[in-house]
Write a protein that holds these residues in place. Structure first.
Motif, mmCIF file in Angstrom:
data_model
loop_
_atom_site.group_PDB
_atom_site.id
_atom_site.type_symbol
_atom_site.label_atom_id
_atom_site.label_comp_id
_atom_site.label_asym_id
_atom_site.label_seq_id
_atom_site.Cartn_x
_atom_site.Cartn_y
_atom_site.Cartn_z
ATOM 1 N N ASN A 77 -2.254 24.839 -3.087
ATOM 2 C CA ASN A 77 -0.873 25.512 -2.502
ATOM 3 C C ASN A 77 -0.113 24.469 -2.186
ATOM 4 O O ASN A 77 1.130 24.943 -1.313
ATOM 5 N N THR A 78 -0.376 22.953 -2.100
ATOM 6 C CA THR A 78 0.815 22.153 -1.761
ATOM 7 C C THR A 78 1.136 21.037 -2.591
ATOM 8 O O THR A 78 0.366 20.991 -3.455
ATOM 9 N N VAL A 79 2.400 20.524 -1.994
ATOM 10 C CA VAL A 79 3.256 19.358 -3.246
ATOM 11 C C VAL A 79 2.849 18.091 -2.253
ATOM 12 O O VAL A 79 3.251 18.414 -1.187
ATOM 13 N N TYR A 80 2.643 17.043 -2.594
ATOM 14 C CA TYR A 80 2.972 15.608 -2.270
ATOM 15 C C TYR A 80 3.927 15.016 -2.235
ATOM 16 O O TYR A 80 4.020 14.759 -4.001
ATOM 17 N N LEU A 81 3.915 13.642 -2.142
ATOM 18 C CA LEU A 81 5.142 12.962 -2.142
ATOM 19 C C LEU A 81 4.815 11.643 -1.605
ATOM 20 O O LEU A 81 4.761 11.582 -0.212
ATOM 21 N N GLN A 82 3.991 10.635 -2.235
ATOM 22 C CA GLN A 82 3.769 9.886 -1.710
ATOM 23 C C GLN A 82 4.294 9.026 -1.746
ATOM 24 O O GLN A 82 4.892 7.947 -2.551
ATOM 25 N N MET A 83 5.234 7.623 -0.784
ATOM 26 C CA MET A 83 6.509 6.790 -0.939
ATOM 27 C C MET A 83 5.233 5.283 -0.008
ATOM 28 O O MET A 83 4.938 5.267 0.916
ATOM 29 N N ASN A 84 6.032 5.239 -1.049
ATOM 30 C CA ASN A 84 5.045 3.531 -0.238
ATOM 31 C C ASN A 84 6.390 2.308 -1.006
ATOM 32 O O ASN A 84 7.715 2.673 -1.561
ATOM 33 N N SER A 85 6.630 1.246 0.127
ATOM 34 C CA SER A 85 7.263 0.380 0.027
ATOM 35 C C SER A 85 8.631 0.582 0.611
ATOM 36 O O SER A 85 9.660 0.515 -0.109
ATOM 37 N N LEU A 86 9.283 1.619 1.640
ATOM 38 C CA LEU A 86 9.667 2.004 1.795
ATOM 39 C C LEU A 86 11.055 0.898 2.270
ATOM 40 O O LEU A 86 10.853 0.361 2.892
ATOM 41 N N LYS A 87 12.469 1.347 2.138
ATOM 42 C CA LYS A 87 13.594 0.916 2.109
ATOM 43 C C LYS A 87 15.009 1.125 2.934
ATOM 44 O O LYS A 87 14.700 2.752 3.318
ATOM 45 N N PRO A 88 15.024 0.786 3.966
ATOM 46 C CA PRO A 88 16.621 1.514 4.857
ATOM 47 C C PRO A 88 16.740 2.821 4.146
ATOM 48 O O PRO A 88 17.301 3.319 4.653
ATOM 49 N N GLU A 89 16.912 2.432 2.293
ATOM 50 C CA GLU A 89 18.426 3.359 1.636
ATOM 51 C C GLU A 89 17.240 4.730 1.764
ATOM 52 O O GLU A 89 17.396 5.541 0.827
ATOM 53 N N ASP A 90 16.365 4.720 2.048
ATOM 54 C CA ASP A 90 15.305 6.122 1.650
ATOM 55 C C ASP A 90 14.858 6.419 2.814
ATOM 56 O O ASP A 90 14.928 8.166 2.872
ATOM 57 N N THR A 91 16.202 6.295 3.832
ATOM 58 C CA THR A 91 16.399 7.663 4.931
ATOM 59 C C THR A 91 17.153 8.445 4.729
ATOM 60 O O THR A 91 17.965 8.059 3.868
ATOM 61 N N ALA A 92 16.572 9.252 4.902
ATOM 62 C CA ALA A 92 17.285 10.854 4.389
ATOM 63 C C ALA A 92 16.551 12.799 5.016
ATOM 64 O O ALA A 92 15.172 11.966 5.362
ATOM 65 N N VAL A 93 16.387 13.193 4.766
ATOM 66 C CA VAL A 93 15.722 14.526 5.154
ATOM 67 C C VAL A 93 15.499 15.065 3.518
ATOM 68 O O VAL A 93 16.425 15.457 2.287
ATOM 69 N N TYR A 94 14.264 15.085 3.674
ATOM 70 C CA TYR A 94 13.281 15.413 2.273
ATOM 71 C C TYR A 94 12.894 16.623 2.225
ATOM 72 O O TYR A 94 12.638 17.452 3.529
#
Length: 118
Positions: A77-94
């Motif tokens: 019962n879980t969903v994932y978000l793998q985030m690679n090559s992160l950028k400063p503009e990805d800064t946020a509440v997810y």
């Protein structure tokens, strides 16, 4: 009562990776489309990615294509978000969201903060 609980956020340097998780309860998870959204300071909440109930269909916003991957484990019962090559503009509440129909989101999590430093 549907509950979605996100985890895995944190502070990471640009170019790094994070894996977000969203644990769901109170719903027949395998019947729901799941999605990830984000909201940066001073901006509207925006769609990031979604995955069909079976996991066979995924859709991403153009700005994260090739860097983020959404997946799900219906047994957990879980969903994932793998985030690679992160950028400063990805800064946020997810936020994670659930809906019986793609684009009609009926349940939301409380969010997890992701901060990418330059």
């Amino acid at each position: 009562q549907v509950q979605l609980v996100e985890s895995g956020g944190g502070l990471v340097q640009a170019g790094g990776s994070l894996r977000l998780s969203c644990a769901a309860s109170g719903l027949t998870f395998s019947s729901y489309t799941m999605g990830w959204f984000r909201q940066a300071p001073g901006k509207e909440r925006e769609f990031v990615a979604r995955i069909s109930w079976s996991g066979g269909i995924t859709y991403y916003v153009d700005t994260i294509k090739g860097r983020f991957t959404i997946s799900r484990d219906n047994a957990k019962n879980t969903v994932y978000l793998q985030m690679n090559s992160l950028k400063p503009e990805d800064t946020a509440v997810y936020y994670c969201a659930a809906g019986r129909v793609a684009g009609v989101w009926t349940s939301w999590g409380q969010g997890t903060q992701v901060t990418v430093s330059s």
